[in-house]
Design a protein around this motif. Structure first.
Motif, mmCIF file in Angstrom:
data_model
loop_
_atom_site.group_PDB
_atom_site.id
_atom_site.type_symbol
_atom_site.label_atom_id
_atom_site.label_comp_id
_atom_site.label_asym_id
_atom_site.label_seq_id
_atom_site.Cartn_x
_atom_site.Cartn_y
_atom_site.Cartn_z
ATOM 1 N N ILE A 45 30.778 44.349 42.336
ATOM 2 C CA ILE A 45 32.011 45.074 42.020
ATOM 3 C C ILE A 45 33.162 44.591 42.897
ATOM 4 O O ILE A 45 34.282 44.395 42.420
ATOM 5 N N ASP A 46 32.898 44.388 44.199
ATOM 6 C CA ASP A 46 33.939 43.870 45.089
ATOM 7 C C ASP A 46 34.399 42.480 44.652
ATOM 8 O O ASP A 46 35.604 42.192 44.615
ATOM 9 N N LYS A 47 33.440 41.640 44.298
ATOM 10 C CA LYS A 47 33.763 40.290 43.836
ATOM 11 C C LYS A 47 34.586 40.343 42.553
ATOM 12 O O LYS A 47 35.582 39.636 42.412
ATOM 13 N N GLN A 48 34.190 41.209 41.621
ATOM 14 C CA GLN A 48 34.920 41.335 40.364
ATOM 15 C C GLN A 48 36.315 41.915 40.578
ATOM 16 O O GLN A 48 37.270 41.493 39.930
ATOM 17 N N SER A 49 36.450 42.875 41.480
ATOM 18 C CA SER A 49 37.774 43.447 41.731
ATOM 19 C C SER A 49 38.696 42.416 42.376
ATOM 20 O O SER A 49 39.893 42.363 42.057
ATOM 21 N N GLU A 50 38.155 41.583 43.276
ATOM 22 C CA GLU A 50 38.965 40.502 43.850
ATOM 23 C C GLU A 50 39.388 39.516 42.770
ATOM 24 O O GLU A 50 40.534 39.066 42.739
ATOM 25 N N LYS A 51 38.456 39.197 41.869
ATOM 26 C CA LYS A 51 38.771 38.275 40.775
ATOM 27 C C LYS A 51 39.832 38.875 39.856
ATOM 28 O O LYS A 51 40.750 38.181 39.410
ATOM 29 N N ILE A 52 39.728 40.166 39.578
ATOM 30 C CA ILE A 52 40.718 40.838 38.733
ATOM 31 C C ILE A 52 42.092 40.789 39.387
ATOM 32 O O ILE A 52 43.102 40.492 38.734
ATOM 33 N N ILE A 53 42.142 41.048 40.693
ATOM 34 C CA ILE A 53 43.427 41.006 41.412
ATOM 35 C C ILE A 53 43.997 39.597 41.372
ATOM 36 O O ILE A 53 45.194 39.407 41.112
ATOM 37 N N ASP A 54 43.153 38.587 41.606
ATOM 38 C CA ASP A 54 43.612 37.198 41.541
ATOM 39 C C ASP A 54 44.125 36.846 40.154
ATOM 40 O O ASP A 54 45.180 36.208 40.011
ATOM 41 N N LEU A 55 43.392 37.256 39.127
ATOM 42 C CA LEU A 55 43.811 36.958 37.753
ATOM 43 C C LEU A 55 45.101 37.681 37.384
ATOM 44 O O LEU A 55 45.954 37.124 36.692
ATOM 45 N N GLU A 56 45.267 38.911 37.853
ATOM 46 C CA GLU A 56 46.513 39.636 37.578
ATOM 47 C C GLU A 56 47.692 38.963 38.269
ATOM 48 O O GLU A 56 48.768 38.838 37.689
ATOM 49 N N ASN A 57 47.476 38.518 39.517
ATOM 50 C CA ASN A 57 48.547 37.802 40.214
ATOM 51 C C ASN A 57 48.874 36.493 39.513
ATOM 52 O O ASN A 57 50.046 36.131 39.359
ATOM 53 N N GLU A 58 47.836 35.777 39.091
ATOM 54 C CA GLU A 58 48.039 34.523 38.375
ATOM 55 C C GLU A 58 48.760 34.773 37.048
ATOM 56 O O GLU A 58 49.657 34.022 36.667
ATOM 57 N N LYS A 59 48.374 35.855 36.361
ATOM 58 C CA LYS A 59 49.029 36.206 35.096
ATOM 59 C C LYS A 59 50.506 36.522 35.338
ATOM 60 O O LYS A 59 51.368 36.096 34.566
ATOM 61 N N LYS A 60 50.796 37.224 36.407
ATOM 62 C CA LYS A 60 52.177 37.560 36.726
ATOM 63 C C LYS A 60 52.989 36.291 37.005
ATOM 64 O O LYS A 60 54.121 36.149 36.538
ATOM 65 N N ILE A 61 52.386 35.363 37.747
ATOM 66 C CA ILE A 61 53.065 34.095 38.036
ATOM 67 C C ILE A 61 53.318 33.328 36.748
ATOM 68 O O ILE A 61 54.422 32.804 36.528
ATOM 69 N N TRP A 62 52.310 33.256 35.861
ATOM 70 C CA TRP A 62 52.467 32.549 34.585
ATOM 71 C C TRP A 62 53.554 33.201 33.733
ATOM 72 O O TRP A 62 54.353 32.511 33.096
ATOM 73 N N GLN A 63 53.572 34.520 33.715
ATOM 74 C CA GLN A 63 54.584 35.210 32.910
ATOM 75 C C GLN A 63 55.986 34.935 33.446
ATOM 76 O O GLN A 63 56.919 34.724 32.675
ATOM 77 N N GLU A 64 56.142 34.943 34.772
ATOM 78 C CA GLU A 64 57.450 34.656 35.356
ATOM 79 C C GLU A 64 57.879 33.225 35.039
ATOM 80 O O GLU A 64 59.033 32.979 34.677
ATOM 81 N N GLU A 65 56.949 32.282 35.173
ATOM 82 C CA GLU A 65 57.270 30.887 34.842
ATOM 83 C C GLU A 65 57.606 30.753 33.362
ATOM 84 O O GLU A 65 58.540 30.036 33.001
ATOM 85 N N TYR A 66 56.859 31.449 32.524
ATOM 86 C CA TYR A 66 57.105 31.388 31.079
ATOM 87 C C TYR A 66 58.500 31.925 30.750
ATOM 88 O O TYR A 66 59.234 31.324 29.959
ATOM 89 N N LYS A 67 58.869 33.038 31.364
ATOM 90 C CA LYS A 67 60.202 33.600 31.129
ATOM 91 C C LYS A 67 61.286 32.641 31.615
ATOM 92 O O LYS A 67 62.304 32.451 30.953
ATOM 93 N N GLU A 68 61.069 32.034 32.769
ATOM 94 C CA GLU A 68 62.042 31.092 33.313
ATOM 95 C C GLU A 68 62.176 29.859 32.416
ATOM 96 O O GLU A 68 63.282 29.403 32.137
ATOM 97 N N ILE A 69 61.047 29.359 31.943
ATOM 98 C CA ILE A 69 61.075 28.196 31.050
ATOM 99 C C ILE A 69 61.780 28.557 29.746
ATOM 100 O O ILE A 69 62.556 27.756 29.212
ATOM 101 N N ASN A 70 61.520 29.766 29.226
ATOM 102 C CA ASN A 70 62.200 30.199 27.999
ATOM 103 C C ASN A 70 63.708 30.282 28.206
ATOM 104 O O ASN A 70 64.483 29.872 27.334
ATOM 105 N N LYS A 71 64.130 30.807 29.366
ATOM 106 C CA LYS A 71 65.575 30.879 29.648
ATOM 107 C C LYS A 71 66.179 29.487 29.683
ATOM 108 O O LYS A 71 67.240 29.241 29.103
ATOM 109 N N ARG A 72 65.503 28.573 30.377
ATOM 110 C CA ARG A 72 66.022 27.205 30.451
ATOM 111 C C ARG A 72 66.037 26.543 29.077
ATOM 112 O O ARG A 72 66.975 25.821 28.743
#
Length: 167
Positions: A45-72
Motif C-alpha cells: 500500500i505504501d509503495k502504491q501510494s508513492e506511485k500514485i503520488i508520483d503519477l499525479e505529479n507527473e500528470k500535473k506536469i504533463w497537463q501544464e506542458e500540454y496547456k503551454e504547448i497549446n497556447k504557443r
C-alpha cells in the motif's frame, strides 16, 4: 449438581493441557502469519501510494506542458500561403496568362497578410475584400473589376474571385 472430577484423571489432564498448549501455539502461529501478511500488504500500500503520488505529479506536469504547448500553438497559427483563383475567366475569353497576371497582382496587393496570425486576418477580412474589389483591372483595353465570391481563412488564405466588366 457437581462438576465431574476430570482433574484427577491423567488422560483428561493431558487432553486439556494439549488443548491449552495447542491453542497457545496456534495463536502464536496465527499472530505471526497475520503480522507477516499485514506487513507485506502495508508495504504494498505504501509503495502504491508513492506511485500514485508520483503519477499525479507527473500528470500535473504533463497537463501544464500540454496547456503551454497549446497556447504557443494557438499563437503560432499564422497565414503561411495565399491562394487566389479566378473562377469565371472563360466567360470573358481571357487567356491563362492574363488570368495568372491578375491573380499575381491580387496576391501582391494582399501579401501583407502573410505571416499574420489568423485572428488578425479574420478581423481584417472586410479590408481584404475592399482592397480586391476597389482595384480596377485593365486587360486588352478593357476595364474589369473583381468580386470576392468566397474567402477561406486558415493557414492558407484561399480566395475565389469573379471577374466582370466595369460600368
Amino acid at each position: 449438581m457437581r462438576i465431574p472430577p476430570y482433574y484427577r484423571r491423567p488422560s483428561w489432564q493431558r487432553f486439556f493441557a494439549g488443548m491449552a498448549i495447542g491453542g497457545a501455539i496456534s495463536w502464536c502461529i496465527f499472530i505471526y502469519i497475520f503480522g507477516v501478511w499485514q506487513e507485506k500488504h502495508t508495504a504494498l500500500i505504501d509503495k502504491q501510494s508513492e506511485k500514485i503520488i508520483d503519477l499525479e505529479n507527473e500528470k500535473k506536469i504533463w497537463q501544464e506542458e500540454y496547456k503551454e504547448i497549446n497556447k504557443r500553438t494557438i499563437e503560432q497559427l499564422t497565414t503561411q500561403k495565399i491562394n487566389v483563383k479566378i473562377i469565371n475567366g472563360e466567360k470573358y475569353k481571357l487567356d491563362m496568362l492574363s488570368v495568372s497576371e491578375i491573380e499575381d497582382s491580387v496576391k501582391d496587393d494582399i501579401s501583407m497578410m502573410l505571416a499574420k496570425d489568423i485572428d488578425t486576418v479574420y478581423k481584417s477580412k472586410e479590408l481584404i475584400k475592399k482592397i480586391i474589389q476597389n482595384k480596377p483591372v485593365k486587360l486588352n483595353d478593357k476595364r474589369y473589376k473583381l468580386k470576392v465570391k468566397e474567402m477561406v481563412i486558415f493557414t492558407t488564405l484561399s480566395i475565389q474571385l469573379e471577374i466582370e466588366f466595369e460600368q
